[in-house]
Each structure stands twice: as C-alpha cells, then as structure tokens.
Design a protein around this motif. Sequence first.
Motif, mmCIF file in Angstrom:
data_model
loop_
_atom_site.group_PDB
_atom_site.id
_atom_site.type_symbol
_atom_site.label_atom_id
_atom_site.label_comp_id
_atom_site.label_asym_id
_atom_site.label_seq_id
_atom_site.Cartn_x
_atom_site.Cartn_y
_atom_site.Cartn_z
ATOM 1 N N LEU A 87 40.748 39.438 54.328
ATOM 2 C CA LEU A 87 40.073 38.225 53.663
ATOM 3 C C LEU A 87 40.739 38.274 52.242
ATOM 4 C CD1 LEU A 87 36.475 39.796 54.486
ATOM 5 C CD2 LEU A 87 37.570 37.753 55.262
ATOM 6 N N PRO A 88 40.359 37.479 51.314
ATOM 7 C CA PRO A 88 40.947 37.539 50.135
ATOM 8 C C PRO A 88 40.488 38.729 49.254
ATOM 9 C CG PRO A 88 39.720 35.600 50.783
ATOM 10 C CD PRO A 88 39.470 36.463 51.737
ATOM 11 N N LEU A 89 41.570 39.009 48.403
ATOM 12 C CA LEU A 89 41.390 40.230 47.654
ATOM 13 C C LEU A 89 39.798 40.471 47.151
ATOM 14 C CD1 LEU A 89 42.513 43.006 46.405
ATOM 15 C CD2 LEU A 89 43.779 41.390 44.570
ATOM 16 N N SER A 90 39.431 39.272 46.444
ATOM 17 C CA SER A 90 37.919 39.421 45.904
ATOM 18 C C SER A 90 37.228 39.993 46.755
ATOM 19 C CB SER A 90 37.533 38.158 45.248
ATOM 20 O OG SER A 90 37.843 36.991 46.103
ATOM 21 N N HIS A 91 36.924 39.531 47.931
ATOM 22 C CA HIS A 91 36.039 39.952 48.836
ATOM 23 C C HIS A 91 36.199 41.383 49.266
ATOM 24 C CE1 HIS A 91 35.782 35.821 49.169
ATOM 25 N NE2 HIS A 91 34.646 35.873 50.116
ATOM 26 N N LEU A 92 37.819 41.580 49.456
ATOM 27 C CA LEU A 92 37.767 43.064 49.876
ATOM 28 C C LEU A 92 37.381 44.061 48.978
ATOM 29 C CD1 LEU A 92 41.109 42.743 51.499
ATOM 30 C CD2 LEU A 92 39.169 43.117 52.793
ATOM 31 N N GLU A 93 37.546 43.656 47.595
ATOM 32 C CA GLU A 93 37.360 44.752 46.480
ATOM 33 C C GLU A 93 35.783 44.605 46.397
ATOM 34 O OE1 GLU A 93 40.407 44.559 43.241
ATOM 35 O OE2 GLU A 93 39.411 42.721 43.117
ATOM 36 N N LYS A 94 34.980 43.713 46.781
ATOM 37 C CA LYS A 94 33.513 43.842 46.811
ATOM 38 C C LYS A 94 33.194 44.725 47.841
ATOM 39 C CE LYS A 94 32.617 39.433 44.705
ATOM 40 N NZ LYS A 94 31.864 38.131 45.017
ATOM 41 N N GLU A 95 33.701 44.676 48.958
ATOM 42 C CA GLU A 95 33.133 45.439 50.054
ATOM 43 C C GLU A 95 33.903 46.869 50.067
ATOM 44 O OE1 GLU A 95 31.602 44.575 52.899
ATOM 45 O OE2 GLU A 95 31.149 42.719 51.906
ATOM 46 N N LEU A 96 35.122 47.043 49.465
ATOM 47 C CA LEU A 96 35.827 48.499 49.795
ATOM 48 C C LEU A 96 35.764 48.972 48.352
ATOM 49 C CD1 LEU A 96 38.691 47.332 52.030
ATOM 50 C CD2 LEU A 96 36.775 48.666 52.761
ATOM 51 N N GLY A 97 35.391 48.350 47.323
ATOM 52 C CA GLY A 97 36.024 48.803 45.909
ATOM 53 C C GLY A 97 37.066 48.599 45.565
ATOM 54 N N ARG A 98 37.379 48.615 44.028
ATOM 55 C CA ARG A 98 38.831 48.421 43.611
ATOM 56 C C ARG A 98 39.620 49.783 43.995
ATOM 57 N NH1 ARG A 98 40.222 45.311 39.023
ATOM 58 N NH2 ARG A 98 42.405 45.577 38.926
ATOM 59 N N MET A 99 39.289 50.746 44.087
ATOM 60 C CA MET A 99 39.842 52.028 44.522
ATOM 61 C C MET A 99 40.355 51.975 45.897
ATOM 62 S SD MET A 99 40.341 53.530 41.543
ATOM 63 C CE MET A 99 41.361 55.036 42.061
ATOM 64 N N GLY A 100 39.533 51.284 46.854
ATOM 65 C CA GLY A 100 39.778 51.142 48.137
ATOM 66 C C GLY A 100 40.938 50.385 48.449
ATOM 67 N N GLU A 102 43.337 49.537 45.848
ATOM 68 C CA GLU A 102 44.241 49.813 44.818
ATOM 69 C C GLU A 102 45.892 49.770 45.337
ATOM 70 O OE1 GLU A 102 45.306 49.248 41.042
ATOM 71 O OE2 GLU A 102 43.231 49.328 41.691
ATOM 72 N N ASP A 103 46.122 50.593 46.191
ATOM 73 C CA ASP A 103 47.389 50.838 46.889
ATOM 74 C C ASP A 103 47.973 49.688 47.656
ATOM 75 O OD1 ASP A 103 45.889 51.408 48.908
ATOM 76 O OD2 ASP A 103 47.034 53.323 49.758
ATOM 77 N N CYS A 104 47.050 48.542 47.897
ATOM 78 C CA CYS A 104 47.451 47.539 48.538
ATOM 79 C C CYS A 104 47.756 46.223 47.604
ATOM 80 C CB CYS A 104 46.275 47.146 49.649
ATOM 81 S SG CYS A 104 45.953 48.437 50.770
ATOM 82 N N ILE A 105 47.662 46.422 46.469
ATOM 83 C CA ILE A 105 47.577 45.110 45.640
ATOM 84 C C ILE A 105 49.336 45.231 44.805
ATOM 85 C CG2 ILE A 105 46.856 44.209 43.538
ATOM 86 C CD1 ILE A 105 44.111 45.435 43.947
ATOM 87 N N SER A 106 49.692 43.963 45.188
ATOM 88 C CA SER A 106 50.953 43.520 44.409
ATOM 89 C C SER A 106 50.450 42.632 42.905
ATOM 90 C CB SER A 106 51.904 42.689 45.186
ATOM 91 O OG SER A 106 52.267 43.557 46.500
ATOM 92 N N THR A 107 51.066 42.992 41.986
ATOM 93 C CA THR A 107 50.751 42.262 40.621
ATOM 94 C C THR A 107 52.069 41.492 40.128
ATOM 95 O OG1 THR A 107 49.182 43.908 40.092
ATOM 96 C CG2 THR A 107 50.067 42.396 38.369
ATOM 97 N N SER A 108 52.063 40.225 39.977
ATOM 98 C CA SER A 108 53.214 39.656 39.551
ATOM 99 C C SER A 108 53.483 39.861 37.947
ATOM 100 C CB SER A 108 52.917 37.844 39.669
ATOM 101 O OG SER A 108 51.571 37.611 38.814
ATOM 102 N N ARG A 109 54.633 39.128 37.327
ATOM 103 C CA ARG A 109 54.705 39.414 36.002
ATOM 104 C C ARG A 109 53.910 38.800 35.120
ATOM 105 N NH1 ARG A 109 60.510 36.840 35.805
ATOM 106 N NH2 ARG A 109 59.388 35.904 34.222
ATOM 107 N N PRO A 110 53.212 39.301 34.028
ATOM 108 C CA PRO A 110 52.505 38.857 32.904
ATOM 109 C C PRO A 110 53.094 37.409 32.476
ATOM 110 C CG PRO A 110 52.946 40.974 32.547
ATOM 111 C CD PRO A 110 53.771 40.617 33.656
#
Length: 115
Positions: A87-100, A102-110
Amino acid sequence: MTDEQRREILFTAQAERIATLTAEIKARQDELDAIKRQILENHEPGTYQAGNLTVQVRAGRRTLNQNRFREKYPIGDYPEYYEIKPLPLSHLEKELGRMGVEDCISTSRPTVSVS
C-alpha cells in the motif's frame, strides 16, 4: 548592521537570483522544446549525423494506462494479470505506525524552490 540583517539581505539576494535563473532556464527550456518538436515533426525514429554530432530520434515510451486496463480487465475476472504490491506509505504509517515502517523508507534529497 547586525548579523541577522546580513543574513536576511543574503537570503533575499539568493532568492532573487534563484528566481532570475529559473526564468532563464524556463526560456531556454521552451526554446529547446520547440527545436525538438521541429526535429520530431521532420524525422522518423532513427540515428542521424548532424555535422560532428549524432542525433537520435526515439519513438515514445510505451506505458500501460492502468485505469483503462482495469476497466477492460477487472481484477475480479482476470486476477492472473495483476500482482500484489505494498500500500502507499501514508496508509502503511497509519496501520503500522511510523516506527513500524521507518527502516523501509527512502528519502530523496532536500530541495529549494522559489516562486
């Protein structure tokens, strides 16, 4: 003049320079796009010599219009044409929480933008 005033003057100058460069880049990009349109109108896909330069004209990239595909081949009738994906990240964060997740997230350059 205080350090804060100097920082504000520098920041304003930087923002103005970004705005100027952005306008120049847009003008150049518009010119570039017009030239490329002319080439596409007059040349079929292929490789051409232009003096010491090589020009490649490529056919457009083919992609699947997913909405049209889903209408034509509904998943309930054609499950073999589909694959499972997260599912999209926003949905997964709602379901699993941000910490759930966190180790699966990639962040692009600012980035910085000025309008």
